[in-house]
Design a protein around this motif. Structure first.
Motif, PDB file in Angstrom:
ATOM      1  N   SER A   1       0.702  -1.020   0.086  1.00  4.83           N
ATOM      2  CA  SER A   1       0.065   0.158  -0.023  1.00  4.83           C
ATOM      3  C   SER A   1       0.926   1.250   0.163  1.00  4.83           C
ATOM      4  N   LEU A   2       0.797   1.159  -1.258  1.00  4.00           N
ATOM      5  CA  LEU A   2       2.227   2.678  -0.935  1.00  4.00           C
ATOM      6  C   LEU A   2       0.940   3.974  -0.999  1.00  4.00           C
ATOM      7  N   ALA A   3       1.858   5.001  -1.347  1.00  2.00           N
ATOM      8  CA  ALA A   3       0.822   6.666  -0.991  1.00  2.00           C
ATOM      9  C   ALA A   3       0.446   6.506  -2.152  1.00  2.00           C
ATOM     10  N   TYR A   4      -0.748   6.427  -2.351  1.00  2.00           N
ATOM     11  CA  TYR A   4      -1.309   6.369  -4.363  1.00  2.00           C
ATOM     12  C   TYR A   4      -2.920   7.055  -3.357  1.00  2.00           C
ATOM     13  N   VAL A   5      -2.812   8.839  -3.256  1.00  2.00           N
ATOM     14  CA  VAL A   5      -3.628   9.112  -2.652  1.00  2.00           C
ATOM     15  C   VAL A   5      -4.035  10.066  -2.751  1.00  2.00           C
ATOM     16  N   MET A   6      -4.994  10.817  -3.037  1.00  2.00           N
ATOM     17  CA  MET A   6      -6.161  11.664  -3.913  1.00  2.00           C
ATOM     18  C   MET A   6      -6.364  12.661  -2.443  1.00  2.00           C
ATOM     19  N   PHE A   7      -5.391  12.880  -1.804  1.00  2.00           N
ATOM     20  CA  PHE A   7      -5.701  13.921  -0.273  1.00  2.00           C
ATOM     21  C   PHE A   7      -6.680  14.427  -0.391  1.00  2.00           C
ATOM     22  N   ARG A   8      -7.902  14.494   0.712  1.00  2.00           N
ATOM     23  CA  ARG A   8      -8.479  15.510   1.337  1.00  2.00           C
ATOM     24  C   ARG A   8      -8.233  16.968   1.612  1.00  2.00           C
ATOM     25  N   ASP A   9      -7.490  17.430   0.573  1.00  2.00           N
ATOM     26  CA  ASP A   9      -7.094  19.163   1.358  1.00  2.00           C
ATOM     27  C   ASP A   9      -7.026  19.773   0.363  1.00  2.00           C
TER      28      ASP A   9
ATOM     29  N   ASN B   1      -4.951  22.258  -0.294  1.00  2.00           N
ATOM     30  CA  ASN B   1      -3.424  23.000  -0.595  1.00  2.00           C
ATOM     31  C   ASN B   1      -2.922  21.623  -1.065  1.00  2.00           C
ATOM     32  N   VAL B   2      -3.610  21.854  -2.759  1.00  2.00           N
ATOM     33  CA  VAL B   2      -3.125  21.297  -3.884  1.00  2.00           C
ATOM     34  C   VAL B   2      -1.541  20.385  -3.229  1.00  2.00           C
ATOM     35  N   ALA B   3      -0.150  21.889  -2.393  1.00  2.00           N
ATOM     36  CA  ALA B   3       1.084  21.064  -3.095  1.00  2.00           C
ATOM     37  C   ALA B   3       0.606  19.413  -2.114  1.00  2.00           C
ATOM     38  N   LYS B   4      -0.196  18.978  -1.343  1.00  2.00           N
ATOM     39  CA  LYS B   4       0.607  17.971  -0.771  1.00  2.00           C
ATOM     40  C   LYS B   4       0.488  16.587  -1.024  1.00  2.00           C
ATOM     41  N   ASN B   5      -0.636  17.044  -2.262  1.00  2.00           N
ATOM     42  CA  ASN B   5      -1.535  16.271  -3.390  1.00  2.00           C
ATOM     43  C   ASN B   5      -0.316  15.588  -4.282  1.00  2.00           C
ATOM     44  N   ILE B   6       0.730  17.104  -5.028  1.00  2.00           N
ATOM     45  CA  ILE B   6       1.705  17.323  -6.324  1.00  2.00           C
ATOM     46  C   ILE B   6       3.150  16.379  -4.629  1.00  2.00           C
TER      47      ILE B   6
ATOM     48  N   GLU C   1     -23.866  16.912  -3.843  1.00  2.00           N
ATOM     49  CA  GLU C   1     -23.963  17.621  -3.218  1.00  2.00           C
ATOM     50  C   GLU C   1     -23.686  18.825  -3.688  1.00  2.00           C
ATOM     51  N   ASN C   2     -23.530  19.369  -4.751  1.00  2.00           N
ATOM     52  CA  ASN C   2     -23.112  20.766  -5.289  1.00  2.00           C
ATOM     53  C   ASN C   2     -22.282  21.265  -4.557  1.00  2.00           C
ATOM     54  N   VAL C   3     -20.794  20.242  -4.500  1.00  2.00           N
ATOM     55  CA  VAL C   3     -19.486  20.878  -3.381  1.00  2.00           C
ATOM     56  C   VAL C   3     -18.515  20.916  -4.952  1.00  2.00           C
ATOM     57  N   SER C   4     -17.159  21.835  -4.625  1.00  2.00           N
ATOM     58  CA  SER C   4     -16.572  21.433  -5.882  1.00  2.00           C
ATOM     59  C   SER C   4     -15.222  22.076  -4.832  1.00  2.00           C
ATOM     60  N   PRO C   5     -14.037  21.444  -4.874  1.00  2.00           N
ATOM     61  CA  PRO C   5     -13.980  19.921  -4.941  1.00  2.00           C
ATOM     62  C   PRO C   5     -14.321  18.643  -4.025  1.00  2.00           C
ATOM     63  N   SER C   6     -14.813  17.853  -4.836  1.00  2.00           N
ATOM     64  CA  SER C   6     -15.803  16.780  -3.796  1.00  2.00           C
ATOM     65  C   SER C   6     -15.535  15.111  -3.948  1.00  2.00           C
ATOM     66  N   LEU C   7     -13.747  15.006  -4.813  1.00  2.00           N
ATOM     67  CA  LEU C   7     -14.328  13.512  -4.347  1.00  2.00           C
ATOM     68  C   LEU C   7     -12.350  13.358  -3.852  1.00  2.00           C
ATOM     69  N   ASP C   8     -12.576  12.191  -3.091  1.00  2.00           N
ATOM     70  CA  ASP C   8     -10.968  11.975  -2.747  1.00  2.00           C
ATOM     71  C   ASP C   8     -10.866  10.689  -2.432  1.00  2.00           C
TER      72      ASP C   8
ATOM     73  N   ALA D   1      -4.825  25.398 -10.744  1.00  2.00           N
ATOM     74  CA  ALA D   1      -5.180  24.729 -11.717  1.00  2.00           C
ATOM     75  C   ALA D   1      -4.989  22.129 -12.104  1.00  2.00           C
ATOM     76  N   ALA D   2      -4.457  22.796 -11.037  1.00  2.00           N
ATOM     77  CA  ALA D   2      -4.723  20.673 -10.733  1.00  2.00           C
ATOM     78  C   ALA D   2      -5.756  20.198  -9.211  1.00  2.00           C
ATOM     79  N   ILE D   3      -6.402  21.206  -9.188  1.00  2.00           N
ATOM     80  CA  ILE D   3      -8.039  21.076  -8.142  1.00  2.00           C
ATOM     81  C   ILE D   3      -9.092  21.462  -9.483  1.00  2.00           C
ATOM     82  N   THR D   4      -9.659  20.810  -9.959  1.00  2.00           N
ATOM     83  CA  THR D   4     -11.277  20.852 -10.799  1.00  2.00           C
ATOM     84  C   THR D   4     -12.227  20.182  -9.894  1.00  2.00           C
ATOM     85  N   GLU D   5     -13.015  19.404  -9.667  1.00  2.00           N
ATOM     86  CA  GLU D   5     -14.371  19.394  -8.894  1.00  2.00           C
ATOM     87  C   GLU D   5     -13.876  18.278  -8.668  1.00  2.00           C
TER      88      GLU D   5
END
Length: 782
Positions: free
Chosen positions: A125-133, A135-140, A193-200, A543-547
């Motif tokens: 289980s390597l860190a293949y994670v889309m963090f609920r954050d 702060n897009v730097a954490k995902n990058i 739920e009309n939330v953006s971003p909505s997926l992690d 711009a790396a964050i969308t929905e």
């Protein structure tokens, strides 16, 4: 414990809780962190690195339900489980060798009888994670894409950090046999739920060391082994993996050779009856045979001839005569074996022509259809209109079929316009998603109208080309102008880049040429504003964050748009995310842009994979860095698999059909029935949740959001072929070649109009102007 490069912690329950590169400025944890799971309310703590599931003589056991014995030394941890008084499972984590972690896995039979292991899966289980954050730097900087190359004796996996700049983690098998790599998805989706971003969410990877599926499971995937293993009395079976840092694709393969693995290069996409080339560096391994397996159940078997060029370096060429997947197996004198998986297709213009014919004859409902004038399957999402744009693009580039064009025109006028716009008013979008609409839908509609405007009055029946151009401009204004929207979601999405980067230059040129000056000035001004602002803020990666919290539907179009607008620094910044997003592997289907949520598994997604490939090609065109061209083509070869009706390892598609999704993983641990198979998202309808809201049944056709990516392909690399001279070797991107003494006959795979280019140490230069020729004869001595 630690060595000079790595530091790790093993939890008393037996799983690895952290693995860190000591010189990493971001202190990334390379394994999924149980503390993050708790914080984000995920319940998958039984799937952490080093946990496992095993079925012993039919009885399944999860490591999370058992407490191990642990022995800790300065640079070594031994984790041992005794199960059913039959089997000892041992993990040995050893950091005593500088720069690397040596990981040994062992099964020991404690009895005096044979023991059958029906299944043995160890969580990697390597860190293949889309963090609920936000702060897009954490995902990058703290997340990785995971690209496996599964081989019986030489599996290798690269976990590529999403910034492509701060170091990656390579895993190399040096003992034992790995059957496959499965995945399990955990996610949270608030789309409705009309939330953006909505997926992690995240993917948990599992090394499949035995079995992987239920006893009676069947699918068409004959390429990867699903066999159980038997342990003899009082004996052990061992697996060994070396884990070490690398900084690039090149270094990943260099380190593979350093630990004794062969390296193979191959052409991911091949055309039947055309030459295909493979090269092998066996390093310490002497090649004795090459065998190709193809056809139904892989029963078409043939030996391939090979040439030795240097000690343990070989080349093989052959002209495939069988369509579909080919497994090429390399046997070595020491009994080990390596392999690659490549694909063989019909000429791509035939594939596209048959696809368009199928759309026209089978998907168009006409005036008296259940949904008049629509093309099925019916969807509220603009992506579903991509197939209409593909019909138009084929008719613009290939042989004109007026009836096909007129079907699309009737659909655009009588179905698309009134469905998405209140009484057809382009300033009043209908709320098709309950209490909101998506700005993203409008870019597909604008493209559809723009393509209609490319036909003449003789072909069109309902409106003039200029009318459709104005429609395109009106809808495009709604797509990109925040002032046209009252809701915060609408204003936010209007500012986001999207697939419109593919055609905005064509739109602007046409508006100017036809004297629609007001539209031209407003749209050009908005385009300049948004690209300039994103370029100025490129280091924030917003711009790396969308929905979604991190999405190639964000950074792909951003990189493509900045390239189109001439912002080289911005293209280079976002382009790195693209290079990390496109896989490399010994299996062409793993070389696609990284995405998971439509399939709940690592997947090929036709639309966003193709758009990402097109964006990567645009970055190549502005930066002239061949790494982008190579990545774009690898991705394109994988995307074409979604349109390949001659596949022999997936469920069969009728001629001209397509499937939006291919689940690369096998087993697909959320839905084992979808393992290494193609399907549409509606198959998840029966699982409920968000899918039950998106689809009407589980039986909808699998191609609801396809087409736009092939239009992008035909506008880009689909017209070009590249002859490459590198390290004294010749190769071709988007084609193949035959060498004839001092001449090379370059054979294009591009489906329509083509240009031939040369890439060598001096750069990139055209070999021809515009040409319809399928071949170009290049003189090496020039």
């Amino acid at each position: 414990m630690e060595n000079n490069k790595l530091q790790m912690q093993v939890h008393p329950q037996g799983y690895v809780q952290s693995l860190v590169m000591k010189d990493d400025p971001y202190h990334m944890n390379w394994v999924i962190d149980n503390e993050y799971l708790k914080e984000a309310s995920f319940n998958e703590s039984d799937k952490l690195f080093g946990e496992f599931t095993i079925t012993i003589d039919g009885e399944t056991i999860n490591s999370a339900d058992n407490y191990p014995q642990m022995i800790t030394k300065k640079q070594r941890v031994l984790v041992t489980y005794e199960l059913l008084q039959k089997v000892e499972v041992k993990f040995d984590y050893d950091l005593s060798i500088n720069d690397q972690l040596n990981w040994n896995i062992s099964l020991h039979n404690l009895t005096t009888e044979d023991i059958k292991i029906n299944n043995f899966g160890v969580w990697l289980s390597l860190a293949y994670v889309m963090f609920r954050d936000k702060n897009v730097a954490k995902n990058i900087h703290e997340s990785a894409a995971v690209y496996p190359s599964i081989s019986r004796d030489f599996t290798k996996i690269n976990a590529v950090r999403r910034d492509n700049q701060s170091g990656n983690l390579g895993i190399y098998q040096t003992a034992g046999q790995t059957l496959s790599v499965g995945t399990y998805a955990a996610y949270n989706n608030l789309f409705f739920e009309n939330v953006s971003p909505s997926l992690d969410g995240m993917l948990f990877h599992q090394l499949i060391l035995a079995g992987g599926y239920d006893d009676h499971f069947e699918n068409n995937d004959w390429i990867y082994d699903k066999s159980p293993i038997t342990i003899k009395p009082n004996t052990s079976i061992d697996w060994h993996y070396v884990i070490t840092k690398n900084n690039s694709k090149q270094e990943f393969y260099k380190k593979a050779s350093e630990v004794g693995q062969p390296t193979i290069s191959y052409q991911p996409l091949n055309i039947v009856h055309q030459p295909s080339y493979l090269t092998l560096n066996g390093h310490a391994h002497e090649l004795v045979a090459i065998t190709t397996y193809a056809g139904e159940a892989g029963k078409q078997k043939a030996k391939l001839q090979f040439q030795q060029q240097l000690p343990n370096q070989y080349q093989v060429s052959f002209k495939p005569t069988i369509l579909g997947e080919h497994k090429i197996v390399f046997d070595f004198s020491d009994g080990t074996q390596d392999s690659v998986v490549l694909n063989v297709m019909n000429p791509l213009n035939e594939v596209i022509d048959k696809r368009v014919k199928y759309i026209s004859e089978n998907l168009y409902q006409g005036k008296d259809g259940e949904t008049p004038y629509a093309f099925t399957p019916i969807s509220n999402q603009g992506e579903s209109l991509g197939k209409l744009s593909l019909v138009l693009k084929k008719n613009l580039m290939g042989i004109l079929d007026k009836e096909q064009v007129r079907q699309v025109e009737a659909s655009a006028v009588n179905y698309v316009r009134p469905k998405w716009f209140n009484n057809g008013d382009f300033k009043k979008p209908n709320k098709l998603y309950g209490d909101f609409y998506r700005c993203m839908d409008f870019e597909y509609i604008a493209h559809l109208f723009l393509l209609l405007s490319d036909f003449d009055d003789e072909t069109l029946l309902l409106n003039s080309p200029k009318d459709y151009l104005q429609w395109a401009a009106d809808v495009f204004m709604l797509r990109v102008n925040p002032d046209f929207h009252e809701t915060e979601r609408g204003k936010e999405e209007a500012r986001m880049l999207g697939v419109y980067f593919l055609y905005i230059q064509d739109l602007l040129k046409k508006l100017k040429r036809h004297g629609l000056t007001d539209y031209y000035e407003k749209i050009n001004d908005l385009w300049q504003q948004v690209t300039c602002k994103i370029d100025e803020n490129r280091t924030t990666y917003q711009a790396a964050i969308t929905e979604h919290y991190f999405d190639n539907a964000g950074f792909g179009p951003t990189a493509g748009a900045l390239s189109e607008a001439g912002f080289k620094d911005g293209a280079r910044t976002y382009g790195q995310l693209l290079l990390a997003n496109i896989g490399y592997s010994n299996d062409f289907r793993v070389q696609n842009p990284d995405r998971w949520w439509e399939a709940l598994a690592y997947m090929i997604h036709s639309l966003w994979g193709g758009v990402t490939a097109a964006a990567t090609f645009k970055v190549y065109e502005v930066l002239k860095n061949p790494a982008y061209l190579q990545a774009s083509y690898r991705a394109t070869a994988a995307i074409m698999y979604c349109y390949d009706t001659n596949s022999v390892t997936t469920d069969k598609l009728d001629e001209g059909m397509a499937a939006s999704t291919y689940a690369v993983a096998g087993p697909h641990l959320n839905r084992p029935d979808l393992s290494r198979n193609r399907f549409g998202q509606s198959t998840f309808y029966s699982d409920g949740g968000i899918f039950a809201k998106l689809f009407n049944s589980a039986n909808e056709t699998p191609d609801w959001d396809m087409g736009e990516e092939l239009v992008a392909y035909l506008d880009g690399i689909g017209q070009r072929t590249y002859l490459v001279h590198q390290n004294n070797q010749w190769s071709v991107i988007n084609g193949t070649y035959e060498q004839q003494e001092n001449q090379i006959n370059v054979i294009s795979f591009a489906p329509y109009q083509k240009e031939f280019w040369l890439i060598d140490e001096t750069g990139t230069k055209p070999l021809t102007g515009s040409t319809l020729s399928k071949n170009h004869l290049f003189d090496i001595n020039k």
